[in-house]
Design an enzyme around this catalytic site. Structure first.
Site, PDB file in Angstrom:
ATOM      1  N   HIS A  49       0.785  -1.286   0.006  1.00 47.08           N
ATOM      2  CA  HIS A  49      -0.005   0.114   0.089  1.00 47.08           C
ATOM      3  C   HIS A  49       0.820   1.345  -0.070  1.00 47.08           C
ATOM      4  O   HIS A  49       2.073   1.433   0.543  1.00 47.08           O
ATOM      5  CB  HIS A  49      -1.057  -0.097   1.218  1.00 47.08           C
ATOM      6  CG  HIS A  49      -0.319  -0.258   2.555  1.00 47.08           C
ATOM      7  ND1 HIS A  49       0.196  -1.463   3.019  1.00 47.08           N
ATOM      8  CD2 HIS A  49       0.069   0.562   3.518  1.00 47.08           C
ATOM      9  CE1 HIS A  49       0.714  -1.484   3.944  1.00 47.08           C
ATOM     10  NE2 HIS A  49       0.990  -0.130   4.532  1.00 47.08           N
TER      11      HIS A  49
ATOM     12  N   HIS B 110       0.893   5.211   1.077  1.00 48.42           N
ATOM     13  CA  HIS B 110       0.496   5.965   1.927  1.00 48.42           C
ATOM     14  C   HIS B 110       0.268   7.664   1.045  1.00 48.42           C
ATOM     15  O   HIS B 110       1.472   7.809   0.740  1.00 48.42           O
ATOM     16  CB  HIS B 110       1.054   6.192   3.267  1.00 48.42           C
ATOM     17  CG  HIS B 110       1.183   5.009   4.079  1.00 48.42           C
ATOM     18  ND1 HIS B 110       0.108   5.115   5.076  1.00 48.42           N
ATOM     19  CD2 HIS B 110       1.751   4.194   3.943  1.00 48.42           C
ATOM     20  CE1 HIS B 110       0.595   3.950   5.803  1.00 48.42           C
ATOM     21  NE2 HIS B 110       1.566   3.193   5.418  1.00 48.42           N
TER      22      HIS B 110
HETATM   23  P1  5GP Z   1       1.691   0.387   7.330  1.00 48.44           P
HETATM   24  O1  5GP Z   1       2.322   0.601   8.705  1.00 48.44           O
HETATM   25  O2  5GP Z   1       1.734  -1.436   7.187  1.00 48.44           O
HETATM   26  O3  5GP Z   1       2.494   0.852   6.297  1.00 48.44           O
HETATM   27  O4  5GP Z   1       0.331   0.743   7.087  1.00 48.44           O
HETATM   28  C1  5GP Z   1      -0.961   0.138   7.531  1.00 48.44           C
HETATM   29  C2  5GP Z   1      -1.959   1.302   7.327  1.00 48.44           C
HETATM   30  O5  5GP Z   1      -3.271   0.390   7.303  1.00 48.44           O
HETATM   31  C3  5GP Z   1      -1.888   1.913   8.621  1.00 48.44           C
HETATM   32  O6  5GP Z   1      -1.619   3.306   8.527  1.00 48.44           O
HETATM   33  C4  5GP Z   1      -3.277   1.486   9.410  1.00 48.44           C
HETATM   34  O7  5GP Z   1      -3.816   2.686  10.076  1.00 48.44           O
HETATM   35  C5  5GP Z   1      -4.119   1.179   8.166  1.00 48.44           C
HETATM   36  N1  5GP Z   1      -5.065   0.017   8.524  1.00 48.44           N
HETATM   37  C6  5GP Z   1      -4.895  -1.040   9.228  1.00 48.44           C
HETATM   38  N2  5GP Z   1      -6.071  -1.784   9.304  1.00 48.44           N
HETATM   39  C7  5GP Z   1      -6.884  -0.860   8.501  1.00 48.44           C
HETATM   40  C8  5GP Z   1      -8.402  -1.150   8.430  1.00 48.44           C
HETATM   41  O8  5GP Z   1      -9.203  -2.220   8.738  1.00 48.44           O
HETATM   42  N3  5GP Z   1      -9.051  -0.156   7.579  1.00 48.44           N
HETATM   43  C9  5GP Z   1      -8.163   0.798   7.181  1.00 48.44           C
HETATM   44  N4  5GP Z   1      -9.202   1.669   6.529  1.00 48.44           N
HETATM   45  N5  5GP Z   1      -6.927   1.029   7.217  1.00 48.44           N
HETATM   46  C10 5GP Z   1      -6.542   0.246   8.132  1.00 48.44           C
END
Ligand code: 5GP
Ligand code: ZN
Length: 138
Positions: free
Chosen positions: A99, A101
């Protein structure tokens, strides 16, 4: 069906505030935003990170980010934005479905994402050498 929460969002098993979709990617509101308006862009196919994903899909993601980021900035009244991808636990990756951001930035949001550190004498070249070595461009 795998256990991936983003795959579940893709098939509608978990609700999400989807703000953009096309045939390759979707974008939805991050549930725990670093700033208001924080959006995640994901490919429709499951890949765990930037290493795993085919180049053409990664290209599509950055094109989506380029398309939506200025609109997000305008929509929420922000002043700029950051784009980022966390790869691996040490980098803060928590969800192992690639993903991107897209984080709106506000002039006075006080968020410090990239606080720089320093190098000791000679260390910058040492690290440059290490990397050049692995990139085979010496
Ligand atoms: P990472 O730390 O893996 O780069 O980012 C994962 C992102 O996914 C985090 O910013 C977190 O807030 C978001 N996230 C985790 N679970 C969910 C969810 O169930 N729904 C949404 N909309 N965002 C999520
Ligand atoms: Zn997935």
């Amino acid at each position: 069906m795998n256990d991936c929460i983003f795959c579940k969002i893709l098939v509608g098993d978990i609700p999400a505030e989807i703000v953009y979709e096309d045939k390759d990617a979707i974008a939805f509101m991050d549930i725990s935003p670093v700033t208001k308006g924080h959006v995640l862009v994901i490919p429709r196919e499951h890949y765990k990170d930037v290493i795993d994903v085919p180049e053409e899909i990664l290209q599509k993601m950055i094109v989506v980010a380029k398309k939506i980021a200025p609109k997000i900035v305008e929509a929420v009244g922000a002043d700029g934005f950051n784009i980022g991808i966390n790869n691996g636990k040490a980098a803060g990756q928590v969800v192992y479905h690639l993903h991107m951001h897209v984080m709106p930035r506000y002039e006075y949001d006080n968020l410090k994402m990239w606080e720089g550190d320093g190098y000791q004498e000679g260390e910058i070249k040492e690290y440059g050498d290490k990397i050049r070595n692995y990139l085979d461009i010496n």
